[in-house]
Design an enzyme around this catalytic site. Sequence first.
Site, PDB file in Angstrom:
ATOM      1  CG  ASP A   1      -1.853   1.180   1.218  1.00  0.00           C
ATOM      2  OD1 ASP A   1      -1.924   1.879   0.193  1.00  0.00           O
ATOM      3  OD2 ASP A   1      -2.525   1.391   2.243  1.00  0.00           O
TER       4      ASP A   1
ATOM      5  CE  LYS B   1      -3.714   5.103   0.927  1.00  0.00           C
ATOM      6  NZ  LYS B   1      -3.069   4.126   1.838  1.00  0.00           N
TER       7      LYS B   1
ATOM      8  CG  ASP C   1       6.516   9.129  -9.158  1.00  0.00           C
ATOM      9  OD1 ASP C   1       6.869   9.843 -10.111  1.00  0.00           O
ATOM     10  OD2 ASP C   1       7.073   9.164  -8.055  1.00  0.00           O
TER      11      ASP C   1
END
Lengths: 248, 248
Positions: B86, B88, B91
């Site tokens: 996790d 998130k 990019d």
Amino acid sequence: MSNSREPFRERIARAADAKKSPIVLALDLPTSKRNLPAFAAKTIRAVGQHICAVKMNFHLILPLSASEISRINKLVHSYGLQSIADIKLNDIENTNEVAIDHLTRMGFDAVIANPFIGKGGLAALVQKAHKAGAGVIALVYMSHPGAKEGFGLEVGGRGLYSEFLERATGAGADGIVVGATQLDILRQVAKQQLPVYSPGIGAQGGDAEQAIRSGADYLIIGRSIVEAAQPAKVAKEIQSRILLSVRK
Amino acid sequence: MSNSREPFRERIARAADAKKSPIVLALDLPTSKRNLPAFAAKTIRAVGQHICAVKMNFHLILPLSASEISRINKLVHSYGLQSIADIKLNDIENTNEVAIDHLTRMGFDAVIANPFIGKGGLAALVQKAHKAGAGVIALVYMSHPGAKEGFGLEVGGRGLYSEFLERATGAGADGIVVGATQLDILRQVAKQQLPVYSPGIGAQGGDAEQAIRSGADYLIIGRSIVEAAQPAKVAKEIQSRILLSVRK
């Protein structure tokens, strides 16, 4: 890390002044590289005189241990450079705070975060970072083509990036990120008080001199230096070009 | 990891079926804990029979080395559980791909990403993950109070989360995250074909049964289990309550 230190914003300004370079080296090493810590160290030693800071992303933060990262950060500091953790933090308050704890223990001087988490979350993150002697750089407009589908969304009659800029300022962030591929946005935010960090130079199509002339304070450059046959030569060339450009 | 494996979405469904539990344990260990790998292993052994997956966030991914994480993932798999990273992810494409490479090498089965990066970036990420035999779970609405300042933004006359849901579906993501504190949104997305992962149970105020009744397929539970004096007891209690709730 201690809260009695000079703030990150001043530390990196001083480093840029001392090195006569606004270049933040993005240590984005390819997964194919063997012995990443040694390659990172070699690259820092090669270009340490031509940059003011090093930025590490998941390229190093995922595969390396905390002690390996700490050693790299010690080397970074021994060259009088700052170190930035680019994990584009966008989580709940508890997780962001835990991340700051771990990153500052590893010797990072600043972290990059996404204001998408909301005003309160960003403010809490900045407070936590400042207590630990570290800075927070907030994303305002990234460099990739899909950036307009996030930072460029129209919200309440204006670009979401304007709201993010307000959140960054309101939270007391130490800088903002605006892609070198977004010259119009760069010109807009250049009127602000916050130092502007510009990624997307080189591999992504941004130009160093154009970015500086449009308002960037720091240039984040990765692959075009890191993957060059002679990284020091490339870094020095960019540094000289920027210095000439500023003198114009 | 190999692309000949059963897809992540089916692997986790099978694990939930075998364990009779939709609980994804968030191994969010406090920074104050000493010997994180041992504590993580102890927690997995204690609750392994009452969960279907383990989720690791920066609490472990930052301080531990790739080999320490690999060992935890091997333990997770030995209990017939899936493992989710996790971070998130939000990019540029290059960085997302490098992150997937490193995470799958460490034995993670899926990664959580933020559709804020745009359609193309999310689609590229899902393709890359699927090639490596891993899944992608896309954020649609997080559980923290500031979530409305991101996922709840009104864009083009509707909540940004609706757009994120479309991006997740379009990209071929393997699941979505909707906070257990957002019951209305949960009910809306429950009509979709994508499995719904709900964090925010316990420490953040969400209720397990309510979330399941509102359409959550998996419940992400961290601190209320991990920081309990008897983690197994708490996990088993939640598991029983959910099973009863489903039978009603």
